[in-house]
Each structure stands twice: as C-alpha cells, then as structure tokens.
Write a protein that holds these residues in place. Structure first.
Motif, PDB file in Angstrom:
ATOM      1  N   LEU A  74       0.825  -1.201   0.000  1.00  0.00           N
ATOM      2  CA  LEU A  74       0.000   0.000   0.000  1.00  0.00           C
ATOM      3  C   LEU A  74       0.861   1.253   0.000  1.00  0.00           C
ATOM      4  CD1 LEU A  74      -2.791  -1.046   2.502  1.00  0.00           C
ATOM      5  CD2 LEU A  74      -3.192  -0.225   0.168  1.00  0.00           C
ATOM      6  N   ALA A  75       2.080   1.129   0.516  1.00  0.00           N
ATOM      7  CA  ALA A  75       2.986   2.282   0.553  1.00  0.00           C
ATOM      8  C   ALA A  75       3.643   2.436  -0.805  1.00  0.00           C
ATOM      9  CB  ALA A  75       4.014   2.107   1.670  1.00  0.00           C
ATOM     10  N   SER A  76       4.862   1.948  -0.935  1.00  0.00           N
ATOM     11  CA  SER A  76       5.539   2.015  -2.231  1.00  0.00           C
ATOM     12  C   SER A  76       6.749   1.134  -2.191  1.00  0.00           C
ATOM     13  CB  SER A  76       5.952   3.454  -2.549  1.00  0.00           C
ATOM     14  OG  SER A  76       7.058   3.837  -1.743  1.00  0.00           O
ATOM     15  N   ALA A  77       7.337   0.877  -3.365  1.00  0.00           N
ATOM     16  CA  ALA A  77       8.530   0.032  -3.456  1.00  0.00           C
ATOM     17  C   ALA A  77       9.703   0.649  -2.720  1.00  0.00           C
ATOM     18  CB  ALA A  77       8.895  -0.196  -4.926  1.00  0.00           C
ATOM     19  N   ALA A  78       9.647   1.953  -2.469  1.00  0.00           N
ATOM     20  CA  ALA A  78      10.761   2.615  -1.802  1.00  0.00           C
ATOM     21  C   ALA A  78      10.978   2.084  -0.392  1.00  0.00           C
ATOM     22  CB  ALA A  78      10.505   4.123  -1.742  1.00  0.00           C
ATOM     23  N   TYR A  79       9.942   1.512   0.205  1.00  0.00           N
ATOM     24  CA  TYR A  79      10.042   1.014   1.571  1.00  0.00           C
ATOM     25  C   TYR A  79      10.391  -0.474   1.635  1.00  0.00           C
ATOM     26  CZ  TYR A  79       7.652   5.328   2.909  1.00  0.00           C
ATOM     27  OH  TYR A  79       7.303   6.633   3.096  1.00  0.00           O
ATOM     28  N   ALA A  80      10.606  -1.092   0.498  1.00  0.00           N
ATOM     29  CA  ALA A  80      10.704  -2.550   0.458  1.00  0.00           C
ATOM     30  C   ALA A  80      11.867  -3.102   1.258  1.00  0.00           C
ATOM     31  CB  ALA A  80      10.806  -3.023  -0.989  1.00  0.00           C
ATOM     32  N   GLU A  81      13.004  -2.366   1.329  1.00  0.00           N
ATOM     33  CA  GLU A  81      14.183  -2.915   1.987  1.00  0.00           C
ATOM     34  C   GLU A  81      14.053  -2.904   3.507  1.00  0.00           C
ATOM     35  OE1 GLU A  81      17.710  -1.100   0.618  1.00  0.00           O
ATOM     36  OE2 GLU A  81      17.490  -1.806  -1.446  1.00  0.00           O
ATOM     37  N   ASP A  82      13.587  -1.812   4.077  1.00  0.00           N
ATOM     38  CA  ASP A  82      13.437  -1.740   5.521  1.00  0.00           C
ATOM     39  C   ASP A  82      12.329  -0.752   5.839  1.00  0.00           C
ATOM     40  OD1 ASP A  82      13.594  -1.658   8.229  1.00  0.00           O
ATOM     41  OD2 ASP A  82      15.741  -1.281   8.350  1.00  0.00           O
ATOM     42  N   PHE A  83      11.206  -1.255   6.223  1.00  0.00           N
ATOM     43  CA  PHE A  83      10.016  -0.438   6.434  1.00  0.00           C
ATOM     44  C   PHE A  83       9.606  -0.547   7.891  1.00  0.00           C
ATOM     45  CE2 PHE A  83       5.278   0.087   5.221  1.00  0.00           C
ATOM     46  CZ  PHE A  83       5.341   1.451   5.442  1.00  0.00           C
ATOM     47  N   HIS A  84      10.071   0.383   8.718  1.00  0.00           N
ATOM     48  CA  HIS A  84       9.748   0.408  10.144  1.00  0.00           C
ATOM     49  C   HIS A  84      10.016  -0.936  10.824  1.00  0.00           C
ATOM     50  CE1 HIS A  84       8.130   4.447  10.070  1.00  0.00           C
ATOM     51  NE2 HIS A  84       7.450   4.134   8.981  1.00  0.00           N
ATOM     52  N   GLY A  85      11.205  -1.465  10.608  1.00  0.00           N
ATOM     53  CA  GLY A  85      11.591  -2.712  11.244  1.00  0.00           C
ATOM     54  C   GLY A  85      11.282  -3.950  10.449  1.00  0.00           C
ATOM     55  N   SER A 107       6.146  -4.475  16.865  1.00  0.00           N
ATOM     56  CA  SER A 107       5.503  -3.722  17.937  1.00  0.00           C
ATOM     57  C   SER A 107       4.324  -2.935  17.384  1.00  0.00           C
ATOM     58  CB  SER A 107       6.503  -2.763  18.581  1.00  0.00           C
ATOM     59  OG  SER A 107       6.822  -1.709  17.688  1.00  0.00           O
ATOM     60  N   ALA A 108       3.403  -2.574  18.273  1.00  0.00           N
ATOM     61  CA  ALA A 108       2.244  -1.785  17.864  1.00  0.00           C
ATOM     62  C   ALA A 108       2.692  -0.446  17.288  1.00  0.00           C
ATOM     63  CB  ALA A 108       1.301  -1.578  19.041  1.00  0.00           C
ATOM     64  N   ASP A 109       3.737   0.137  17.873  1.00  0.00           N
ATOM     65  CA  ASP A 109       4.240   1.416  17.371  1.00  0.00           C
ATOM     66  C   ASP A 109       4.738   1.284  15.934  1.00  0.00           C
ATOM     67  OD1 ASP A 109       3.660   2.720  19.725  1.00  0.00           O
ATOM     68  OD2 ASP A 109       5.689   2.545  20.554  1.00  0.00           O
ATOM     69  N   ASN A 110       5.478   0.211  15.667  1.00  0.00           N
ATOM     70  CA  ASN A 110       5.977  -0.002  14.307  1.00  0.00           C
ATOM     71  C   ASN A 110       4.839  -0.225  13.321  1.00  0.00           C
ATOM     72  OD1 ASN A 110       8.594   0.277  15.138  1.00  0.00           O
ATOM     73  ND2 ASN A 110       9.239  -1.789  14.638  1.00  0.00           N
ATOM     74  N   LEU A 111       3.867  -1.037  13.729  1.00  0.00           N
ATOM     75  CA  LEU A 111       2.741  -1.339  12.841  1.00  0.00           C
ATOM     76  C   LEU A 111       1.916  -0.089  12.549  1.00  0.00           C
ATOM     77  CD1 LEU A 111       1.625  -4.760  14.350  1.00  0.00           C
ATOM     78  CD2 LEU A 111       2.607  -4.397  12.086  1.00  0.00           C
ATOM     79  N   LYS A 112       1.709   0.753  13.571  1.00  0.00           N
ATOM     80  CA  LYS A 112       0.953   1.990  13.362  1.00  0.00           C
ATOM     81  C   LYS A 112       1.730   2.947  12.460  1.00  0.00           C
ATOM     82  CE  LYS A 112      -1.682   1.755  17.659  1.00  0.00           C
ATOM     83  NZ  LYS A 112      -1.826   2.280  19.044  1.00  0.00           N
TER      84      LYS A 112
END
Length: 215
Positions: A15-26, A38-43
């Motif tokens: 839903l975000a973009s390919a730019a986050y594919a390598e490391d997206f909030h953990g 964690s809930a913080d990471n998921l949010k």
C-alpha cells in the motif's frame, strides 16, 4: 502467528511504495524472523502507507480478509494472527468466510468491493475461480495478496511446496517407522488426501511426499 505478522507487513508495504521494500519500520523481508512487530511499528507502517495511498474512507485503512474456512483449526489460527496485527496497527479487518467454495469466494469478493476495502488478503481453495475473483478486484482497483493458492495478478504468500512436501514426507516416514516399525512401513499402505480444485501448486507438495516416504 509468525506468518500472519508477515502478511500484514507485506500488505502495508504494497500500500505504501517500493521505496520502503528494503526496511520499512523494522520490516526487512530478507531478515524478518516472523515475530509480530511492535504496535508502534505497525501503526507507523500504516501511517506511512496512508500518505502514499490514502484510505478510501478518508480516515483509516480497511483490509478485507477472506478466510479459507472460519471453523477449522488452521483457519482459526490464521484469522486470529491477522486480527491481532490489524488491531495493533489500528486497521479495520473485514472478515469473510470462503467456506472452501469458489462461488462463495466470488460473492465475498464482490462484497469487499461494495464495502470499499483498501486491500484484500484472499485465502480461497478453488483455483478455477481465481481469475473470476481477481477480475472483480481488478475492476475496482483493489490490490490482493493470495495465500497458498496463487491467483492471476495477486501477490503470492506461500511456501516452497516441493520442499515442504518432501520435509513433511520425511517427518511422516520417521514417525511411522518409530510407531509401526520399518518392515510394517515398507509393506503397508499410505492414503494421501488431495484437493484437486486447488490446482497445480499444492499438488507439488503432495507429489513431493512420496519420494520422501520411500527413499
């Protein structure tokens, strides 16, 4: 719940973009151990995804989950894990029951589009209905992740079927020899169940059990 944790993270990345594919909030798909973030990471993942692809209702994401069958043990576990991750991420999870039935899966797909969900996790067993189900989502512009049974145009979430089939056959052979003895296993019979409607991919898993059992 490890695989279910990965599912929601994959949905957020798509839903975000390919730019986050390598490391997206953990979440790094190459290093992820499957444990729930964690809930913080998921949010944070949901918030960043919303910036790239705003929720259709203008408020928060709504993800459809069409379960294989809600009253079987495996389906219960899968649904529980996805629900826990959705709750932690602040995402609404709209659940449907495919009842191991292609026409029901198609009806559920139409219901999801009518409810304007932002994304769909599809767990349906009838490969013959894969195209029809995906045609509904394609017309609506809804992205989909298909669990276990591939569907045309959907991202696929599943295992290496030949490898997992061989592993399962090996463990089954070891357990059978321990319980019944090697001679009994060599002369005995094995009944392997099948779901022909699920198509070629799960069939790979079933076929791979045989050489493992009699190697």
């Amino acid at each position: 719940m490890k695989h279910q944790a990965r599912l929601l993270a994959v949905a957020a990345c798509l839903l975000a973009s390919a730019a986050y594919a390598e490391d997206f909030h953990g979440f790094d798909p190459l290093k992820f151990d499957g444990n729930m973030l964690s809930a913080d990471n998921l949010k944070a993942m949901a918030a960043d995804a919303a910036k790239a692809t705003p929720p259709k209702n203008g408020k928060a994401y709504s993800i459809g989950f069409a379960n294989l069958q809600r009253d079987i043990a495996f389906g219960v576990l899968v649904e529980k894990g996805i629900q826990q991750n959705a709750d932690a991420a602040g995402v609404e999870l709209v659940i449907a029951d495919n009842r191991l039935d292609g026409p029901t899966a198609l009806a559920n797909a139409k219901s999801f589009t009518e409810r304007k969900v932002d994304y769909v996790i599809e767990f349906q067993t009838d490969a013959n209905f894969g195209q029809a189900v995906m045609d509904v989502f394609k017309a609506d512009g809804t992205k989909v992740t298909a669990i276990d049974i591939p569907m045309p145009g959907a991202s696929f979430f599943g295992v290496n079927n030949p490898k997992s089939g061989f592993m399962g056959g090996s463990y089954l052979a070891t357990a059978a020899q321990k319980k019944f003895g090697a001679d009994a296993v060599k002369t005995g019979y094995l009944v392997i169940g099948a779901l022909p409607q699920s198509g070629v991919i799960p069939r790979m898993r079933r076929k791979a059990r045989r050489p493992a059992l009699w190697r």
